[in-house]
Write an enzyme that holds these catalytic residues in place. Structure first.
Site, PDB file in Angstrom:
ATOM      1  N   LYS A 180       6.444   0.523   0.970  1.00  0.00           N
ATOM      2  CA  LYS A 180       5.834   0.694   2.299  1.00  0.00           C
ATOM      3  C   LYS A 180       6.851   0.799   3.429  1.00  0.00           C
ATOM      4  CE  LYS A 180       1.554  -1.555   1.189  1.00  0.00           C
ATOM      5  NZ  LYS A 180       0.593  -2.592   1.450  1.00  0.00           N
ATOM      6  N   ASP A 222      -3.452  -1.354   6.776  1.00  0.00           N
ATOM      7  CA  ASP A 222      -3.563  -2.585   5.994  1.00  0.00           C
ATOM      8  C   ASP A 222      -4.214  -3.752   6.732  1.00  0.00           C
ATOM      9  OD1 ASP A 222      -2.760  -2.146   3.470  1.00  0.00           O
ATOM     10  OD2 ASP A 222      -0.671  -2.699   3.776  1.00  0.00           O
ATOM     11  N   LYS A 264       3.649  25.271 -26.700  1.00  0.00           N
ATOM     12  CA  LYS A 264       3.492  23.855 -26.334  1.00  0.00           C
ATOM     13  C   LYS A 264       4.859  23.187 -26.263  1.00  0.00           C
ATOM     14  CE  LYS A 264       2.015  19.315 -27.771  1.00  0.00           C
ATOM     15  NZ  LYS A 264       1.553  18.439 -28.848  1.00  0.00           N
ATOM     16  N   HIS A 298       9.104  18.969 -28.976  1.00  0.00           N
ATOM     17  CA  HIS A 298       9.001  17.639 -28.350  1.00  0.00           C
ATOM     18  C   HIS A 298      10.378  17.117 -28.002  1.00  0.00           C
ATOM     19  CE1 HIS A 298       5.331  18.230 -30.654  1.00  0.00           C
ATOM     20  NE2 HIS A 298       4.748  17.432 -29.769  1.00  0.00           N
TER      21      HIS A 298
HETATM   22  P1  NAP Z   1       6.440  -5.591  -0.596  1.00  0.00           P
HETATM   23  O1  NAP Z   1       6.631  -4.863   0.672  1.00  0.00           O
HETATM   24  O2  NAP Z   1       7.306  -5.216  -1.730  1.00  0.00           O
HETATM   25  O3  NAP Z   1       6.664  -7.160  -0.307  1.00  0.00           O
HETATM   26  C1  NAP Z   1       6.588  -8.096  -1.326  1.00  0.00           C
HETATM   27  C2  NAP Z   1       6.740  -9.507  -0.750  1.00  0.00           C
HETATM   28  O4  NAP Z   1       6.435 -10.421  -1.795  1.00  0.00           O
HETATM   29  C3  NAP Z   1       8.128  -9.834  -0.266  1.00  0.00           C
HETATM   30  O5  NAP Z   1       8.037 -10.720   0.832  1.00  0.00           O
HETATM   31  C4  NAP Z   1       8.748 -10.541  -1.480  1.00  0.00           C
HETATM   32  O6  NAP Z   1       9.735 -11.491  -1.129  1.00  0.00           O
HETATM   33  C5  NAP Z   1       7.559 -11.280  -2.011  1.00  0.00           C
HETATM   34  N1  NAP Z   1       7.636 -11.531  -3.437  1.00  0.00           N
HETATM   35  C6  NAP Z   1       7.511 -10.623  -4.428  1.00  0.00           C
HETATM   36  N2  NAP Z   1       7.604 -11.232  -5.633  1.00  0.00           N
HETATM   37  C7  NAP Z   1       7.807 -12.545  -5.377  1.00  0.00           C
HETATM   38  C8  NAP Z   1       7.979 -13.680  -6.209  1.00  0.00           C
HETATM   39  N3  NAP Z   1       7.970 -13.590  -7.535  1.00  0.00           N
HETATM   40  N4  NAP Z   1       8.141 -14.881  -5.604  1.00  0.00           N
HETATM   41  C9  NAP Z   1       8.147 -15.000  -4.271  1.00  0.00           C
HETATM   42  N5  NAP Z   1       7.987 -13.956  -3.433  1.00  0.00           N
HETATM   43  C10 NAP Z   1       7.816 -12.746  -3.983  1.00  0.00           C
HETATM   44  O7  NAP Z   1       4.929  -5.501  -1.114  1.00  0.00           O
HETATM   45  P2  NAP Z   1       3.578  -5.290  -0.276  1.00  0.00           P
HETATM   46  O8  NAP Z   1       3.279  -3.852  -0.220  1.00  0.00           O
HETATM   47  O9  NAP Z   1       3.651  -6.076   0.963  1.00  0.00           O
HETATM   48  O10 NAP Z   1       2.485  -5.900  -1.285  1.00  0.00           O
HETATM   49  C11 NAP Z   1       2.468  -7.286  -1.588  1.00  0.00           C
HETATM   50  C12 NAP Z   1       1.199  -7.645  -2.351  1.00  0.00           C
HETATM   51  O11 NAP Z   1       0.054  -7.418  -1.538  1.00  0.00           O
HETATM   52  C13 NAP Z   1       0.960  -6.829  -3.627  1.00  0.00           C
HETATM   53  O12 NAP Z   1       0.434  -7.683  -4.614  1.00  0.00           O
HETATM   54  C14 NAP Z   1      -0.077  -5.813  -3.236  1.00  0.00           C
HETATM   55  O13 NAP Z   1      -0.873  -5.391  -4.343  1.00  0.00           O
HETATM   56  C15 NAP Z   1      -0.893  -6.624  -2.246  1.00  0.00           C
HETATM   57  N6  NAP Z   1      -1.597  -5.750  -1.290  1.00  0.00           N
HETATM   58  C16 NAP Z   1      -2.953  -5.779  -1.280  1.00  0.00           C
HETATM   59  C17 NAP Z   1      -3.646  -4.998  -0.395  1.00  0.00           C
HETATM   60  C18 NAP Z   1      -5.131  -5.037  -0.380  1.00  0.00           C
HETATM   61  O14 NAP Z   1      -5.746  -4.091   0.126  1.00  0.00           O
HETATM   62  N7  NAP Z   1      -5.728  -6.095  -0.872  1.00  0.00           N
HETATM   63  C19 NAP Z   1      -2.963  -4.173   0.491  1.00  0.00           C
HETATM   64  C20 NAP Z   1      -1.585  -4.198   0.484  1.00  0.00           C
HETATM   65  C21 NAP Z   1      -0.895  -4.995  -0.416  1.00  0.00           C
HETATM   66  P3  NAP Z   1      11.286 -11.073  -0.906  1.00  0.00           P
HETATM   67  O15 NAP Z   1      11.379 -10.601   0.527  1.00  0.00           O
HETATM   68  O16 NAP Z   1      12.024 -12.305  -1.167  1.00  0.00           O
HETATM   69  O17 NAP Z   1      11.574  -9.968  -1.890  1.00  0.00           O
END
Ligand code: NAP
Length: 535
Positions: free
Chosen positions: A319, A357, A175, A148
Site C-alpha cells: 500500500k 480503507d 501448447k 513444459h
Molecule cells: P502493511 O502495510 O504491510 O503493514 C503491516 C503492519 O503489521 C506493520 O505495522 C507490521 O509491523 C505489522 N506486522 C506484520 N506482521 C507482524 C507480526 N508478525 N508481528 C507484529 N507486527 C506485525 O499491511 P496492511 O496493508 O496495513 O495490512 C495489515 C492487515 O490488515 C492485513 O492482515 C490485511 O489483510 C488487513 N486489512 C484488512 C482490511 C479490511 O478491509 N478488513 C483492509 C486493509 C487491511 P512492522 O512495521 O514492524 O513491519
C-alpha cells in the site's frame, strides 16, 4: 517490456461497458484433467467434469495402475460424455510414465485410432510421431504438441522460437507451459498467445501464473485447465472449474473485458474477487476481478501498462509503495501515505491512487460505540475525545490512525518496529508505544483498540497481538483481519466485556467506494452484505 502497445490491439471500441449475461463470449475451452488410478474412478470423474460444465477432459494415462491400453482406452472413450484429450506424460517431461518410450508412443497412436479427439505429444518426440501417422490420422483427431518448462518463463524471443519449432513439428495445436517466477512473466505468454496464427495453449504454472489460466479467455487461448477439486491438479496453479465458471465468469470474458485485481503478497486469502465478480455479474458489467500475487509493484505497473488492466485494490505489503506508482494521489491518501485503490484513467492511461480503507472501519467503530452507549448519531463523532490505540503502522494502521484523529480521538500507535510507530505518531499528532509496552498500557478505561497487523490471520489463527488479561480497559476492539471473521483477539475481547467490530465491516465499507470507482456505478450494497455473510 512495456505491454501498452501490444494490448492496444485488444482495446475494441465498445459503446457500452455492459454485456448480456447468458451468451458465451469466447471460444476458449475448459478442460478438466482426469487422473485416477483406475478406469472406474476416471469414468466417475468424467461424469463429474461433464456435470461441472467441462468442454473436454484430459485423460492422464500415466497415473493408471494395471493399464491395459486397448481395453481401457476403448472404455474411456465410450464412457466419456465429452470430447477426450489423451496424455501419457513421461517422467522426462514432468509426468509419471517411466517405461519404454516406443510403447508409450504406440499407446498414443492407439488412442488416436480408437477415436480420441485430441492427443498430447511432447515436442521432443512430436516430429517422429507426426511423421509416423501422416496419411493415417483420423480427420477428427487433433495433435497438441506440448512443451513444459518447470524452471522459468523464457523471453518473448525464445518463446516465439519455441512456438515456431512446435508448429514445424506438425502440431495442429501448439501448447507450452512455463513457470512463473514473477507475475510479470505471464505478460510474455499473453503476448505470444494474442499474436498466434495457430490455435495455442500458453499457460504459466505456479501461483504467480494464475492469471494466465483465467485471462486466456480474453487473450485468445485455445483452452485452459480447470480441476474438479481444489489441490487435485495435473500442473501447479490450476484453478477449479467451479472457480473458472462461477467466480471468474469465464464464459463471459471477451477481448474487451476489463481486468481488475487485488495486488498483494500473500493474496490468495482475499475475498475481493468473490465480492467484485459477483457484483459485476449482477449488473452485467464487462469486467473480471482476479488475485494478483505481486512481488514488485513498480515492475507490475511497468509491465501491465495497457488500459485492459483498468483498476486495482492494493493490500499487504504494497500500500505504501503503491503511492509512488501513481501519477496522481488523492489528498487523503497522500496524508495517510498509503493507497488501497488505483484506477487507470482510460483517456490517457494515468494511474490515480485513493485510500478507501479508513471510511468503512471508522464508521463501523462509531456505530459500535453508539450501540454500546445506546445513543443515536449526533453532530460530533462517538470517537471524539476517546483514547484510540492502533496496533500496526502499515497501510491500514495509518488509515485508522488518520481517520480516528480526524474524528477527534486521541491516538496512540503501538508497532513491532518502534521507529515506524514514532513516525506515524508524529505525523498524526499522537503517542507511540512499542508492541511490548502495550500489555501494560492502561491509562484509563473505555479505550478503543484497533489491530491493523496481520497477526491472527489464517492460517495462524491462534496468534493474537495482545494478551487477554490486557483487554479489560477497552470498551471496543476492532480487528482489520477478516479471515477468520472472529479472530482470537475479537473472541477474547468479547469475553472481556468489550464491544467487537470485525474486519469484515471494514472490508465491505472500503469495497463500496472502490466498486464505484471501478465501474462508475453505484455499489450494490445489499449484494455485498449478502455475499460476505456467506463467509
Ligand atoms: P502493511 O502495510 O504491510 O503493514 C503491516 C503492519 O503489521 C506493520 O505495522 C507490521 O509491523 C505489522 N506486522 C506484520 N506482521 C507482524 C507480526 N508478525 N508481528 C507484529 N507486527 C506485525 O499491511 P496492511 O496493508 O496495513 O495490512 C495489515 C492487515 O490488515 C492485513 O492482515 C490485511 O489483510 C488487513 N486489512 C484488512 C482490511 C479490511 O478491509 N478488513 C483492509 C486493509 C487491511 P512492522 O512495521 O514492524 O513491519
Amino acid at each position: 517490456m512495456c505491454f501498452r502497445f501490444f494490448f492496444f490491439f485488444f482495446q475494441v471500441a465498445s459503446g457500452s461497458k455492459l454485456v448480456s449475461g447468458s451468451m458465451r463470449k469466447n471460444p476458449t475451452l475448459i478442460c478438466v484433467p482426469i487422473m485416477g488410478e483406475s478406469v472406474d474412478k476416471m469414468v466417475v470423474d468424467m461424469g463429474k467434469a461433464n456435470a461441472s460444465g467441462a468442454d473436454l477432459v484430459e485423460i492422464r494415462l500415466d497415473g493408471l495402475k494395471n493399464f491395459n491400453p486397448r481395453e481401457n482406452i476403448k472404455t474411456l472413450i465410450k464412457e466419456s460424455p465429452v470430447p477426450t484429450l489423451f496424455t501419457y506424460r513421461p517422467i522426462w517431461e514432468g509426468g509419471q510414465y517411466d517405461g519404454d518410450e516406443n510403447k508409450r508412443v504406440d499407446v498414443l497412436r492407439l488412442a488416436m485410432e480408437l477415436g480420441a479427439d485430441y492427443i498430447d505429444v511432447e515436442l521432443q518426440v512430436a516430429r517422429e510421431f507426426n511423421d509416423s501417422v501422416r496419411g493415417k490420422k483420423p480427420e477428427k483427431c487433433k495433435v497438441i504438441v506440448s512443451s513444459h518448462n518447470y524452471q522459468y518463463t523464457p523471453s518473448v524471443e525464445d518463446l516465439s522460437n519455441l512456438v515456431a519449432r512446435i508448429q514445424a513439428s506438425g502440431a495442429d495445436i501448439v501448447k507450452f507451459a512455463t513457470t512463473a517466477l514473477d507475475i510479470t512473466d505471464v505478460a510474455r505468454v499473453f503476448q505470444i498467445t494474442v499474436h498466434s496464427q495457430v490455435p495455442i495453449i500458453g499457460l504459466v504454472m505456479g501461483e504467480r501464473g494464475l492469471i494466465s489460466r483465467i485471462l486466456c479467455a480474453k487473450f485468445g487461448g485455445f483452452l485452459t485447465f480447470g480441476t474438479l477439486e481444489n489441490g487435485i491438479v495435473s500442473a501447479p496453479g490450476q484453478p477449479t472449474i467451479k472457480d473458472l465458471l462461477d467466480l471468474y465468469n469465464f464464459r463471459q470474458m471477451g477481448p474487451d473485458t476489463k481486468v481488475f485485481g487485488i495486488i498483494g503478497k500473500p493474496v490468495g486469502h482475499s475475498k475481493s474477487p468473490i465480492l467484485y465478480n459477483e457484483a459485476f455479474k449482477s449488473v452485467g458489467f464487462n469486467g473480471v476481478f482476479v488475485h494478483l500475487l505481486v512481488d514488485d509493484i513498480a515492475k507490475f505497473f511497468q509491465t501491465y501498462s495497457s488500459n485492459d488492466f483498468a483498476g486495482f485494490s492494493c493490500t499487504i505489503p504494497h500500500k505504501e509503495a503503491a503511492v509512488k506508482c501513481c501519477d496522481e494521489v488523492d489528498t487523503v491518501a497522500k496524508s495517510i501515505g498509503a493507497v488501497n485503490c488505483i484506477i487507470r484513467r482510460q483517456s490517457d492511461g494515468k494511474l490515480f491512487g485513493y485510500n478507501t480503507d479508513y471510511v468503512g472501519a471508522i464508521s463501523a467503530i462509531e456505530d459500535g460505540l453508539r450501540g454500546r452507549l445506546n445513543v443515536s448519531g449526533g453532530v460530533s463523532s462517538a470517537l471524539a475525545g476517546k483514547l484510540f490505540v492502533v496496533i500496526g503502522a502499515g497501510g491500514a494502521g495509518k488509515a485508522l490512525a488518520y481517520g480516528a484523529k480526524a474524528k477527534g480521538a486521541r491516538v496512540v500507535i503501538a508497532n513491532r518496529t518502534y521507529d515506524r510507530a514514532r513516525e506515524l505518531a508524529e505525523t498524526v499528532g499522537g503517542h507511540a508505544l512499542s508492541l511490548a509496552d502495550l500489555e501494560n498500557f492502561n491509562p484509563e478505561d473505555g479505550m478503543i483498540l484497533a489491530n491493523t497487523t496481520s497477526i491472527g490471520m489464517q492460517p495462524k489463527v491462534d496468534e493474537t497481538p495482545i494478551p487477554k488479561h490486557a483487554l479489560g480497559h477497552y470498551a471496543l476492539v476492532f480487528d482489520a483481519v477478516y479471515t477468520p471473521k472472529i479472530t482470537r483477539l475479537l473472541r477474547e475481547a468479547e469475553e472481556s466485556g468489550a464491544t467487537i467490530v470485525s474486519g469484515l465491516e471494514m472490508f465491505i465499507g472500503q469495497a463500496y467506494e472502490q466498486y464505484e470507482r471501478f465501474t462508475g456505478l453505484p455499489a450494490p450494497k445489499e449484494l455485498f452484505q449478502k455475499t460476505m455473510a456467506k463467509y
